[in-house]
Write an enzyme that holds these catalytic residues in place. Structure first.
Site, PDB file in Angstrom:
ATOM      1  N   GLN A 103       0.949  -1.578  -0.518  1.00  0.00           N
ATOM      2  CA  GLN A 103       0.167  -0.331  -0.002  1.00  0.00           C
ATOM      3  C   GLN A 103       1.519   1.456   0.202  1.00  0.00           C
ATOM      4  O   GLN A 103       1.871   0.791   0.467  1.00  0.00           O
ATOM      5  CB  GLN A 103      -0.952   0.211   1.169  1.00  0.00           C
ATOM      6  CG  GLN A 103      -0.409  -0.547   2.243  1.00  0.00           C
ATOM      7  CD  GLN A 103      -1.576  -0.835   3.383  1.00  0.00           C
ATOM      8  OE1 GLN A 103      -1.423   0.374   4.340  1.00  0.00           O
ATOM      9  NE2 GLN A 103      -1.777  -1.479   3.975  1.00  0.00           N
ATOM     10  N   HIS A 105       0.561   5.629   0.813  1.00  0.00           N
ATOM     11  CA  HIS A 105      -0.783   6.603   1.671  1.00  0.00           C
ATOM     12  C   HIS A 105      -0.623   8.078   0.065  1.00  0.00           C
ATOM     13  O   HIS A 105       0.095   8.681   0.558  1.00  0.00           O
ATOM     14  CB  HIS A 105      -0.685   6.784   2.508  1.00  0.00           C
ATOM     15  CG  HIS A 105      -1.052   5.716   3.208  1.00  0.00           C
ATOM     16  ND1 HIS A 105      -2.276   4.878   3.540  1.00  0.00           N
ATOM     17  CD2 HIS A 105      -0.147   4.889   4.195  1.00  0.00           C
ATOM     18  CE1 HIS A 105      -2.194   3.708   4.287  1.00  0.00           C
ATOM     19  NE2 HIS A 105      -1.208   4.214   4.784  1.00  0.00           N
ATOM     20  N   GLU A 140       2.648   7.858   9.231  1.00  0.00           N
ATOM     21  CA  GLU A 140       2.470   6.763  10.109  1.00  0.00           C
ATOM     22  C   GLU A 140       3.210   6.028  11.131  1.00  0.00           C
ATOM     23  O   GLU A 140       4.248   6.250   9.948  1.00  0.00           O
ATOM     24  CB  GLU A 140       0.964   5.396   9.988  1.00  0.00           C
ATOM     25  CG  GLU A 140       1.926   4.964   8.887  1.00  0.00           C
ATOM     26  CD  GLU A 140       0.864   3.596   8.155  1.00  0.00           C
ATOM     27  OE1 GLU A 140      -0.459   3.963   8.350  1.00  0.00           O
ATOM     28  OE2 GLU A 140       1.206   2.375   7.332  1.00  0.00           O
ATOM     29  N   HIS A 269       4.427   0.196   1.104  1.00  0.00           N
ATOM     30  CA  HIS A 269       5.080  -0.607   2.173  1.00  0.00           C
ATOM     31  C   HIS A 269       3.661  -2.148   2.358  1.00  0.00           C
ATOM     32  O   HIS A 269       2.901  -1.854   1.880  1.00  0.00           O
ATOM     33  CB  HIS A 269       5.338   0.003   3.983  1.00  0.00           C
ATOM     34  CG  HIS A 269       3.827   0.931   3.961  1.00  0.00           C
ATOM     35  ND1 HIS A 269       3.383   2.432   3.312  1.00  0.00           N
ATOM     36  CD2 HIS A 269       2.884   0.545   4.390  1.00  0.00           C
ATOM     37  CE1 HIS A 269       2.568   2.533   3.731  1.00  0.00           C
ATOM     38  NE2 HIS A 269       2.149   1.464   4.933  1.00  0.00           N
ATOM     39  N   ARG A 288      -4.348   0.404  -3.022  1.00  0.00           N
ATOM     40  CA  ARG A 288      -2.952  -0.880  -2.585  1.00  0.00           C
ATOM     41  C   ARG A 288      -2.847  -1.432  -4.224  1.00  0.00           C
ATOM     42  O   ARG A 288      -3.443  -1.355  -4.802  1.00  0.00           O
ATOM     43  CB  ARG A 288      -4.900  -1.896  -2.382  1.00  0.00           C
ATOM     44  CG  ARG A 288      -4.641  -1.466  -0.801  1.00  0.00           C
ATOM     45  CD  ARG A 288      -5.455  -2.421  -0.464  1.00  0.00           C
ATOM     46  NE  ARG A 288      -6.610  -2.458   1.597  1.00  0.00           N
ATOM     47  CZ  ARG A 288      -7.514  -1.110   1.314  1.00  0.00           C
ATOM     48  NH1 ARG A 288      -8.271  -0.697  -0.033  1.00  0.00           N
ATOM     49  NH2 ARG A 288      -7.402  -1.657   2.706  1.00  0.00           N
TER      50      ARG A 288
END
Length: 403
Positions: A103, A105, A140, A269, A288
């Site tokens: 994925q 972001h 994140e 990642h 994804r």
């Protein structure tokens, strides 16, 4: 409201039973029995509207997202309310049993554009083919609670060249990489017709399964994870997930307990195995690229991927006033580790709403009021509150805050 004379509260999170989760780590940590043998993948602590935490008050149990809406100044503070309009982070405990999807972001700006575009054409928010669930970015950070394995970014150029040279099935890709670099290579394999994907990958998968059977593979090799993907499916090697290419093209990273990895926008990642504490911006935007039965949108993924080789950076945390702080380059969140024993104490002041989760042992947080918490429990400390943490024996806890 009378309960607001208290500033420290017990916080109860929500379990997410995603299929990739483990069966024992989170229930055991929470002190629950898993009678139905459900996967316990994530434990969420925060005010995300899809699974808000509950705050235990003298007035009963109340939902954190509602409390923040009703009392923003008391809970998150004027500055955070002005900047974000919400609690800007989501705090989690993860138990990764099966691999997660490849994925990426998006940035905040791109998330706003993507969200608006999907709203305009009327894609329902809960539609399986929806890419943008909100307007936020989703940087994140994860801190390992056990030995933890993940894929993180493309390998540096010389390492990727070695991969393409030494794996016979990738022979035709070496020249392509030299000519068109990371983007050309990745776009090529992600857009190949399925029969061509199978033609390249089937002999490679079969070779790796043989190596695993003869004990020739270890976890720092792509083949180990390819075999894990085909565990129990050795007789049906067809329609191979093109995410397998990523296992060879990306860095395989091992984080030891207490080591952290930050993932910014654009870094491809995937979590592979282990337990961690994860802290992210309050978003659910995921693009994804494979290793998943969920919606994969290759053009959108390629649009937002950072196409460069990286050397993964493992953060050890920096000792600051009795806590280890893992510095993250974003305004939305910060994370630190608090480890005390015997008569050691830690003193802090909440810059916004802080959440402290106890991984092991027990602690007491004393301020305007005093609350005890043990392994598997979490506390919320309201904005502006000064407090002291102590332990009767020993404690390992993690704290989420707004820097």
């Amino acid at each position: 409201m009378s309960f607001l004379q208290d500033k420290i509260f017990k916080l109860k999170g929500k379990v997410q039973h995603y299929a990739w989760g483990g069966f024992s780590y989170i229930p055991s940590w929470l002190g629950e029995e898993n009678k139905d043998n459900k996967p316990y993948a994530e434990y969420w602590m925060g005010a995300h509207p899809s699974a808000p935490s509950e705050i235990q008050t003298p007035n009963g149990t109340l939902s954190l997202d509602v409390l923040i809406k009703d009392y923003p100044e008391e809970f998150i503070g004027e500055k955070v309310q002005k900047q974000f309009g919400e609690l800007p982070y989501l705090f989690k405990i993860l138990d990764v049993h099966e691999m997660l999807s490849i994925q990426v972001h998006p940035t905040k700006e791109e998330a706003e554009k993507g969200f608006a575009a999907e709203e305009t054409v009327g894609v329902p928010l809960n539609a399986p083919n929806r890419n943008y669930k909100d307007k936020n970015h989703k940087p994140e950070v994860m801190v390992a609670l056990s030995e933890f394995w993940l894929l993180h970014g493309f390998k540096p150029k010389d390492e990727l060249m070695i991969t393409l040279k030494t794996i016979a099935e990738f022979a035709e890709l070496e020249e392509l990489f030299l000519e068109k670099s990371y983007k050309g290579l990745y776009q090529h394999v992600m857009e190949l017709p399925q029969d061509k994907v199978d033609e390249i990958l089937r002999p490679l998968v079969e070779k790796e399964l043989k190596r695993k059977a003869s004990g020739d593979l270890s976890k720092d090799e792509p083949g180990w994870w390819v075999c894990k993907l085909f565990d129990g499916k050795e007789d049906s090697i067809s329609s191979i997930d093109r995410g397998v290419f990523s296992i060879y093209f990306f860095n395989i990273v091992k984080a030891e307990q207490g080591e952290a990895v930050f993932q910014g926008a654009g870094i491809p990642h995937a979590y592979l195995e282990g337990q961690n504490v994860e802290l992210m911006a309050n978003s659910d935007n995921v693009l994804r690229g494979g290793l998943t039965p969920k919606h994969v949108d290759v053009p959108e993924l390629l649009k937002h991927t950072t196409f460069q080789g990286i050397d993964p950076h493992l953060m050890k945390g920096k000792d600051t006033n009795g806590e280890k702080v893992y510095n993250c380059p974003v305004p939305d969140f910060g994370i630190s580790k608090i480890e005390l024993s015997g008569d050691q104490t830690y003193s802090g002041k909440a810059s916004s709403l802080e959440i402290i989760v106890v991984i092991d042992g027990e602690l007491t947080v004393a301020g305007a009021n005093s609350v005890e918490a043990k392994k598997g429990e979490a506390l919320a400390i309201l904005q502006g509150e000064s407090y002291t943490i102590s332990t009767g024996s020993r404690v390992l806890a993690y704290k989420a805050f707004v820097p």
